[in-house]
Scaffold this motif. Structure first.
Motif, PDB file in Angstrom:
ATOM      1  N   ALA A   4      -9.216  -2.256   5.527  1.00  0.00           N
ATOM      2  CA  ALA A   4      -8.622  -3.474   4.976  1.00  0.00           C
ATOM      3  C   ALA A   4      -8.443  -3.323   3.469  1.00  0.00           C
ATOM      4  CB  ALA A   4      -9.500  -4.682   5.287  1.00  0.00           C
ATOM      5  N   GLY A   5      -7.238  -3.628   3.012  1.00  0.00           N
ATOM      6  CA  GLY A   5      -6.946  -3.560   1.588  1.00  0.00           C
ATOM      7  C   GLY A   5      -6.653  -2.167   1.071  1.00  0.00           C
ATOM      8  N   GLN A   6      -6.523  -1.182   1.951  1.00  0.00           N
ATOM      9  CA  GLN A   6      -6.330   0.209   1.540  1.00  0.00           C
ATOM     10  C   GLN A   6      -4.878   0.650   1.736  1.00  0.00           C
ATOM     11  OE1 GLN A   6      -9.364   2.093   0.462  1.00  0.00           O
ATOM     12  NE2 GLN A   6      -9.829  -0.081   0.384  1.00  0.00           N
ATOM     13  N   VAL A   7      -4.444   1.568   0.890  1.00  0.00           N
ATOM     14  CA  VAL A   7      -3.149   2.227   1.038  1.00  0.00           C
ATOM     15  C   VAL A   7      -3.421   3.564   1.734  1.00  0.00           C
ATOM     16  CG1 VAL A   7      -1.220   3.315  -0.171  1.00  0.00           C
ATOM     17  CG2 VAL A   7      -2.099   1.107  -0.957  1.00  0.00           C
ATOM     18  N   VAL A   8      -2.704   3.798   2.834  1.00  0.00           N
ATOM     19  CA  VAL A   8      -2.973   4.958   3.679  1.00  0.00           C
ATOM     20  C   VAL A   8      -1.727   5.824   3.811  1.00  0.00           C
ATOM     21  CG1 VAL A   8      -3.782   5.720   5.946  1.00  0.00           C
ATOM     22  CG2 VAL A   8      -4.587   3.531   5.013  1.00  0.00           C
ATOM     23  N   VAL A   9      -1.912   7.136   3.649  1.00  0.00           N
ATOM     24  CA  VAL A   9      -0.864   8.102   3.954  1.00  0.00           C
ATOM     25  C   VAL A   9      -1.232   8.740   5.283  1.00  0.00           C
ATOM     26  CG1 VAL A   9       0.194  10.310   3.313  1.00  0.00           C
ATOM     27  CG2 VAL A   9      -0.266   8.589   1.556  1.00  0.00           C
ATOM     28  N   ILE A  10      -0.272   8.781   6.203  1.00  0.00           N
ATOM     29  CA  ILE A  10      -0.472   9.442   7.489  1.00  0.00           C
ATOM     30  C   ILE A  10       0.518  10.596   7.554  1.00  0.00           C
ATOM     31  CG2 ILE A  10      -0.413   9.225  10.005  1.00  0.00           C
ATOM     32  CD1 ILE A  10      -0.852   6.159   9.510  1.00  0.00           C
ATOM     33  N   ALA A  11      -0.005  11.813   7.486  1.00  0.00           N
ATOM     34  CA  ALA A  11       0.828  13.008   7.537  1.00  0.00           C
ATOM     35  C   ALA A  11       0.681  13.648   8.907  1.00  0.00           C
ATOM     36  CB  ALA A  11       0.407  13.977   6.435  1.00  0.00           C
ATOM     37  N   ALA A  28      -5.766  -2.932  11.284  1.00  0.00           N
ATOM     38  CA  ALA A  28      -7.062  -3.045  10.603  1.00  0.00           C
ATOM     39  C   ALA A  28      -6.947  -3.606   9.191  1.00  0.00           C
ATOM     40  CB  ALA A  28      -7.755  -1.688  10.565  1.00  0.00           C
ATOM     41  N   GLY A  29      -5.717  -3.932   8.765  1.00  0.00           N
ATOM     42  CA  GLY A  29      -5.543  -4.593   7.477  1.00  0.00           C
ATOM     43  C   GLY A  29      -5.144  -3.726   6.307  1.00  0.00           C
ATOM     44  N   ALA A  30      -4.590  -2.537   6.576  1.00  0.00           N
ATOM     45  CA  ALA A  30      -4.088  -1.712   5.468  1.00  0.00           C
ATOM     46  C   ALA A  30      -3.028  -2.497   4.702  1.00  0.00           C
ATOM     47  CB  ALA A  30      -3.493  -0.412   6.003  1.00  0.00           C
ATOM     48  N   THR A  31      -2.979  -2.292   3.389  1.00  0.00           N
ATOM     49  CA  THR A  31      -1.991  -3.012   2.581  1.00  0.00           C
ATOM     50  C   THR A  31      -0.718  -2.215   2.372  1.00  0.00           C
ATOM     51  OG1 THR A  31      -3.028  -2.223   0.558  1.00  0.00           O
ATOM     52  CG2 THR A  31      -3.695  -4.392   1.368  1.00  0.00           C
ATOM     53  N   GLY A  32      -0.678  -0.995   2.878  1.00  0.00           N
ATOM     54  CA  GLY A  32       0.524  -0.174   2.797  1.00  0.00           C
ATOM     55  C   GLY A  32       0.306   1.131   3.535  1.00  0.00           C
ATOM     56  N   LEU A  33       1.374   1.617   4.179  1.00  0.00           N
ATOM     57  CA  LEU A  33       1.325   2.884   4.897  1.00  0.00           C
ATOM     58  C   LEU A  33       2.504   3.746   4.466  1.00  0.00           C
ATOM     59  CD1 LEU A  33       0.734   1.653   8.576  1.00  0.00           C
ATOM     60  CD2 LEU A  33      -0.984   2.579   7.020  1.00  0.00           C
ATOM     61  N   LEU A  34       2.219   5.012   4.226  1.00  0.00           N
ATOM     62  CA  LEU A  34       3.281   5.986   4.031  1.00  0.00           C
ATOM     63  C   LEU A  34       3.158   6.978   5.178  1.00  0.00           C
ATOM     64  CD1 LEU A  34       4.903   7.488   1.064  1.00  0.00           C
ATOM     65  CD2 LEU A  34       3.990   9.081   2.735  1.00  0.00           C
ATOM     66  N   LEU A  35       4.209   7.099   5.982  1.00  0.00           N
ATOM     67  CA  LEU A  35       4.225   7.993   7.128  1.00  0.00           C
ATOM     68  C   LEU A  35       5.059   9.214   6.787  1.00  0.00           C
ATOM     69  CD1 LEU A  35       5.057   5.274   9.799  1.00  0.00           C
ATOM     70  CD2 LEU A  35       2.806   6.056   9.067  1.00  0.00           C
ATOM     71  N   ALA A  36       4.512  10.385   7.073  1.00  0.00           N
ATOM     72  CA  ALA A  36       5.222  11.640   6.815  1.00  0.00           C
ATOM     73  C   ALA A  36       5.243  12.458   8.096  1.00  0.00           C
ATOM     74  CB  ALA A  36       4.526  12.414   5.709  1.00  0.00           C
ATOM     75  N   LYS A  79       4.618   5.261  -6.180  1.00  0.00           N
ATOM     76  CA  LYS A  79       5.793   4.506  -6.645  1.00  0.00           C
ATOM     77  C   LYS A  79       6.036   3.258  -5.803  1.00  0.00           C
ATOM     78  CE  LYS A  79      10.764   4.936  -7.264  1.00  0.00           C
ATOM     79  NZ  LYS A  79      11.936   5.789  -7.072  1.00  0.00           N
ATOM     80  N   HIS A  80       5.915   3.382  -4.472  1.00  0.00           N
ATOM     81  CA  HIS A  80       6.286   2.284  -3.581  1.00  0.00           C
ATOM     82  C   HIS A  80       5.114   1.427  -3.098  1.00  0.00           C
ATOM     83  CE1 HIS A  80      10.464   3.527  -3.269  1.00  0.00           C
ATOM     84  NE2 HIS A  80      10.032   4.766  -3.171  1.00  0.00           N
ATOM     85  N   LEU A  81       3.919   2.006  -3.016  1.00  0.00           N
ATOM     86  CA  LEU A  81       2.797   1.289  -2.409  1.00  0.00           C
ATOM     87  C   LEU A  81       1.562   1.184  -3.289  1.00  0.00           C
ATOM     88  CD1 LEU A  81       3.034   3.024   1.090  1.00  0.00           C
ATOM     89  CD2 LEU A  81       3.935   0.767   0.464  1.00  0.00           C
ATOM     90  N   GLY A  82       1.434   2.062  -4.243  1.00  0.00           N
ATOM     91  CA  GLY A  82       0.247   2.085  -5.095  1.00  0.00           C
ATOM     92  C   GLY A  82      -0.584   3.333  -4.857  1.00  0.00           C
ATOM     93  N   ARG A  83      -1.728   3.369  -5.480  1.00  0.00           N
ATOM     94  CA  ARG A  83      -2.620   4.526  -5.407  1.00  0.00           C
ATOM     95  C   ARG A  83      -3.138   4.724  -3.979  1.00  0.00           C
ATOM     96  NH1 ARG A  83      -5.843   7.230  -9.470  1.00  0.00           N
ATOM     97  NH2 ARG A  83      -7.744   8.053  -8.520  1.00  0.00           N
ATOM     98  N   ILE A  84      -3.182   5.969  -3.537  1.00  0.00           N
ATOM     99  CA  ILE A  84      -3.626   6.307  -2.187  1.00  0.00           C
ATOM    100  C   ILE A  84      -5.140   6.150  -2.086  1.00  0.00           C
ATOM    101  CG2 ILE A  84      -3.755   8.125  -0.448  1.00  0.00           C
ATOM    102  CD1 ILE A  84      -1.306   9.410  -1.884  1.00  0.00           C
TER     103      ILE A  84
END
Length: 137
Positions: A4-11, A28-36, A79-84
């Motif tokens: 919850a409240g986390q920025v997550v990268v899924i590679a 689970a409440g992530a505040t942003g996801l970057l999918l690769a 740039k788009h979601l914040g610090r990972i």
């Protein structure tokens, strides 16, 4: 692990699945996801399906075996979601999560990621078979 409240990268690696972890992190409440994903269009399509208010989702084509692609992911995410906060590697043999808070804070962000990501990739890829040694008869 707190999501919850986390920025997550899924590679995603070849043979891996990014859909299941993306849906779990979003629920689970992530505040942003970057999918690769290494295949063009796969991450972008999944991002479009999951994007919502409170948890924006960005999808990019990327091969995390390449340090330049990891650097681009870090830049795009910040740039788009914040610090990972969390970096998930999804491979054919499951998932591994790198928690960036566990890494030294005084290092360059890319340098911080390279070793734990290479370890995660190594854990998720099927082991290479030993070459067959032929003996003279």
């Amino acid at each position: 692990m707190r999501v919850a409240g986390q920025v997550v990268v899924i590679a995603v690696l070849d043979g891996g699945d990014g859909d299941a972890p993306a849906r779990r992190f979003a629920a689970a409440g992530a505040t942003g996801l970057l999918l690769a994903h290494p295949r063009v269009g796969v991450a972008e399509d999944l991002a479009a399906a999951l994007d919502r208010t409170g948890c924006p989702v960005v999808g990019v084509s990327s091969d995390i075996h390449q340090p330049s692609d990891i650097a681009a992911l870090v830049d795009t995410c910040e740039k788009h979601l914040g610090r990972i906060d969390l970096f998930c590697v999804a491979g054919p043999d499951g998932e591994r999560i790198v928690t960036l808070a566990d890494l030294p804070g005084d290092l360059d962000r890319l340098a911080e990621l390279l070793y734990p990501l290479s370890e995660a990739i190594g854990e998720l890829l099927p082991p290479q078979r030993e070459p067959v040694r032929r003996t003279a008869a």
